[in-house]
Design an enzyme around this catalytic site. Structure first.
Site, PDB file in Angstrom:
ATOM      1  N   ASP A   1      -8.082  64.626  -1.027  1.00 23.25           N
ATOM      2  CA  ASP A   1      -8.525  63.221  -1.839  1.00 23.25           C
ATOM      3  C   ASP A   1      -7.337  64.748  -3.321  1.00 23.25           C
ATOM      4  OD1 ASP A   1      -9.991  61.755  -4.133  1.00 23.25           O
ATOM      5  OD2 ASP A   1     -10.617  63.869  -4.668  1.00 23.25           O
TER       6      ASP A   1
ATOM      7  N   CYS B   1     -38.264  83.412  24.347  1.00 24.84           N
ATOM      8  CA  CYS B   1     -39.256  83.448  23.333  1.00 24.84           C
ATOM      9  C   CYS B   1     -39.181  81.536  22.439  1.00 24.84           C
ATOM     10  CB  CYS B   1     -39.964  84.605  22.723  1.00 24.84           C
ATOM     11  SG  CYS B   1     -40.607  85.872  23.071  1.00 24.84           S
TER      12      CYS B   1
ATOM     13  N   CYS C   1     -37.896  88.133  22.699  1.00 21.36           N
ATOM     14  CA  CYS C   1     -36.171  87.478  22.700  1.00 21.36           C
ATOM     15  C   CYS C   1     -35.667  85.156  22.294  1.00 21.36           C
ATOM     16  CB  CYS C   1     -35.650  87.633  24.179  1.00 21.36           C
ATOM     17  SG  CYS C   1     -37.042  86.866  25.223  1.00 21.36           S
TER      18      CYS C   1
END
Lengths: 53, 765
Positions: free
Chosen positions: B456, B36, B33
């Site tokens: 740009d 952990c 999970c």
């Protein structure tokens, strides 16, 4: 704090939570409420097979 | 040395090259999970000079370490936390037909075995518990025989993880599952052996809410087995989803050619692509994939690069042209000299971008991880308090126990741990498929706040290539003749303007003539003989040197075009100026639509260019941009972005050139056109593989959608847990239904994330 210390502290906290909840519920929940709740439910009849009813 | 350590050493020796001053990547096993991942991350970060992020979804740790740091120390630290880690060996190239199968993943295979076994054993247990008519004389003992293996063997991964956590004084959702199911089993054993539940003929009706009961007469085997099976199912689907979500990256890596025909002393030798060296010359036949990035040495062909760029029209390549690895040779035979191999190729760099994004972590996930870390101990506290309260109020022990177990089971933060990783995996994977490479998950957070998009001009809004756009003729001159003579002469020149004129002429009038004589007048133009006529194409001054003058009318047209930023070429033959040809960088066909899409998303587009105001305004008008920042020196582009930020705007910058790189880095969100320079791509947060400006809208929409999915997932995980805990504590939930509902929330989160796979780009709509 090391793991052992943490676990001990946490255990103490749980015990405290249990104790506080236990005594608070005992103090604030009326006895009649629990009785009514117990009477309202359907209790499985232990040791009784449906065919035996 | 244990077998596990032996494997670690072997893997490390095999991949020592993966350790460098930029960091170490570890493959972590045993995580169940998000908590952990959180714990391993904390452990690693406690080491001096180490900075680590651990991702539960990808099961990888990205660790930044000082140069020369021994990865064995990191591995030892992970192992001390109760997990295993290896420095992964470089992945061997896999055949596409075998890649990504479930059979490749032993963890998934093991999970599937446990799930199938648990389903088979649990169904009769639940059926007997739910349907009183099935409760034959010794049904409770049959339930024990069936449910016992499920709770012990099926839930073994949860028990193992819970034990690992306990050793470190930590609790996670595995602790909850392990505790919930173990308590259910132990209580049932007590009731069967020491209570009245084991008596022949005992019945046990299924109930949604709990009522008064004799605790020693009730068994909770269906709870333990049901919860185990539902959680296993949720975890199995979550694992499968993780693999499916990673499919985009695998597909990207598998695009490349598997073998190559290398030329050695003029002889073709077939070699695996991995053995190709920079500088090698190799042959690509029609229909074959180009093995690596290189330059065409000889031959002429069309190359289909759609799998990399999304462009469906094959590009013509001739000697000297650059080609990209993994693209397909459509027509002719090519000999290519390899310029970049292995990890340096464009394909490998793209794969790395995706990998980086999928291994990183978003701030929203850190929040979920932190919450998981404190949520579990609090929930255990609530369960204990609920038990205390029920007992203190005088309720039967069984009712109190049922309420406490319901709390433990309902509060499992399974869905919480999945909320972010699954959405990230699917979102970035879908982006890769659409040609939108999201460099880091933190980018998702940026896209939420963007209100201004600075574009740009050259190469971004415009194609960046010169195109013949117009001609102005002297009286009595035919356009076709002007194009034929000028185009034929210019075709012999390699100058981009000459090529634009030659291409424009050829497109309009067909085949061009071959000049009888040709001379390149450096910096001024070209002159020569075409069809017996002395032709000059170039600057007005070149024609003037031959006493050929433009008429006042044509000269005015020339001045007008030049004031708009266009390039004008004068044409003369047989002693007289005949007209002018106008070439310009044209707006990309999709740019106007892209600007419209940005506006629809509530963003303000701005054009940023070094060109003069008039040119910038013309382009802006053409595509629908209202705000123009013109005449900006390349080095000042970054300052412009910083100024906009100081004004309170949150800026996304889109560019392609080396000169855009500082602005891309300065912007809150940098988007580089994939057709642009490597520097721009490196400096950006998102790379748009296709040169199509509509990808900007796609990128922002996809990022926002992914973020929104993460938040929806988190909301449901939180709302579900927080809302259900009081309900369970008040004894309103049957623990089995609580388990079913909880597993549903996990599946909901995974399914909600997988919806991102259906995200459609503008071009797909």
């Amino acid at each position: 704090m090391r793991a052992g210390g943490r676990i001990a502290l946490y255990g103490a906290t749980l015990a405290a939570a249990f104790g506080v909840a236990f005594y608070a519920a005992g103090a604030f929940v009326p006895d009649g409420f629990v009785s009514r709740w117990e009477d309202s439910g359907s209790v499985p009849i232990q040791g009784e097979h449906p065919d035996q009813r | 040395m244990t077998t596990e350590q032996g494997k670690v050493r072997t893997a490390m020796n095999a991949s020592a090259q993966s350790v460098n001053d930029s960091g170490v990547e570890l493959a972590i096993s045993g995580m169940t999970c998000a908590s952990c991942a959180n714990r391993i991350e904390r452990k690693l970060n406690k080491l001096e000079g180490v900075e680590a992020t651990v991702n539960y979804a990808t099961e990888k740790a990205k660790v930044s370490v000082p140069v020369g740091y021994d990865p064995a120390l990191l591995i030892a630290e992970v192992e001390s936390a109760g997990y295993t880690a290896i420095v992964p060996a470089p992945e061997p190239r896999r055949d596409t037909s075998e890649g990504g199968h479930v059979a490749d993943d032993p963890e998934l295979v093991s999970l599937r075995g446990r799930l199938i076994g648990s389903i088979v054993l649990t169904v009769p247990v639940i059926a007997m518990a739910m349907v009183p008519v099935l409760q034959f004389t010794y049904w409770q003992w049959a339930s024990l025989a069936l449910a016992g293996p499920v709770i012990v063997w099926g839930a073994w991964p949860f028990h193992k993880a819970a034990w690992t956590n306990l050793r470190h004084g930590a609790a996670t959702m595995d602790t909850l599952i392990s505790m919930g199911t173990s308590v259910a089993l132990l209580w049932s054993l007590y009731a069967l052996f020491f209570g009245t539940a084991g008596m022949p003929g005992m019945t046990h009706p299924f109930a949604l809410t709990i009522g008064p009961s004799d605790g020693a007469g009730n068994i909770y085997l269906e709870v333990g087995a049901g919860v185990t099976t539902f959680i296993l199912a949720g975890r199995y689907f979550e694992k499968r989803a993780k693999r499916q979500a990673g499919a985009a990256l695998r597909a990207l890596l598998e695009l490349g050619a598997k073998s190559v025909s290398v030329l050695r002393d003029g002889v073709e030798i077939k070699l695996p692509t991995e053995e190709l060296q920079a500088g090698d010359e190799f042959v690509v036949r029609p229909g074959e994939k180009i093995a690596t990035d290189g330059v065409v040495v000889s031959g002429k062909s069309a190359v289909d690069s759609s799998m990399l760029t999304g462009e469906s029209v094959p590009v013509e390549v001739v000697e000297g042209d650059a080609v990209t690895g993994a693209t397909s040779n459509v027509s002719g035979r090519l000999v290519v000299r390899a310029t970049r191999v292995g990890a340096d190729t464009q394909l490998a760099q793209m794969a790395k971008l995706v990998e980086d994004a999928q291994t990183g972590k978003a701030e929203v996930q850190r929040l979920a991880d932190r919450i998981s870390g404190v949520f579990v101990p609090v929930v255990i506290g609530i369960a204990v308090a609920a038990l205390g309260a029920w007992l203190g109020a005088g309720f039967p022990v069984a009712a109190a126990f049922t309420a406490a177990v319901a709390v433990l089971v309902i509060a499992c933060p399974c869905a919480l741990g999945l909320a972010t990783p699954t959405a990230l995996l699917v979102g970035t994977g879908r982006g890769a498929q659409m040609g939108v490479l999201i460099k880091g998950p933190e980018v998702l957070e940026s896209t939420r706040r963007i209100d201004t998009v600075v574009l740009d001009k050259t190469g971004t809004v415009t194609s960046g290539r010169m195109t013949l756009v117009d001609s102005v003729l002297e009286p009595g001159v035919e356009r076709e003749q002007l194009l034929r003579l000028a185009g034929s002469l210019e075709a012999a020149s390699e100058h981009p303007i000459a090529q634009a004129i030659a291409k424009g002429a050829a497109d309009e009038i067909g085949t061009l003539l071959t000049p009888d004589e040709f001379e390149n007048v450096e910096g001024n133009g070209v002159q020569g003989t075409v069809a017996g006529m002395a032709v000059i194409v170039g600057r007005e001054s070149l024609l003037a040197s031959w006493s050929q003058q433009l008429s006042p009318e044509v000269a005015r047209a020339k001045s007008r075009a030049e004031s708009e930023g266009k390039t004008v070429v004068a044409v003369g033959w047989n002693g007289r100026a005949r007209g002018i040809l106008i070439v310009a960088d044209t707006v990309k066909p999709t740019s106007a639509e892209a600007i419209q899409l940005l506006k629809q998303s509530g963003l303000t587009p701005m054009l940023l260019t070094g060109d003069n105001e008039a040119v910038a305004r013309r382009i802006a008008r053409e595509v629908g941009i209202d705000d123009v920042i013109a005449e900006v020196l390349p080095k000042d582009k970054r300052d412009v972005v910083a100024r906009l930020q100081r004004e309170g705007r949150v800026v996304a910058m889109v560019g392609d050139g080396v000169n855009d790189a500082p602005a891309l880095a300065q912007a809150d969100l940098g988007l580089a056109m994939g057709t642009g320079t490597d520097v721009a791509i490196e400096a950006s947060d998102i790379t748009l593989v296709r040169g199509d400006l509509r990808s900007v809208a796609d990128a922002i929409r996809l990022s926002r959608r992914t973020l929104s999915t993460i938040k929806t997932n988190l909301f449901w995980a939180f709302a579900y847990n927080v809302a259900a805990i009081p309900v369970a504590a008040l004894g309103m939930l049957n623990p089995m239904l609580a388990g079913a509902a909880m597993a549903f929330s996990s599946v909901f989160v995974v399914a909600n994330s997988l919806r991102l796979r259906a995200f459609k780009s503008v071009s797909e709509r």
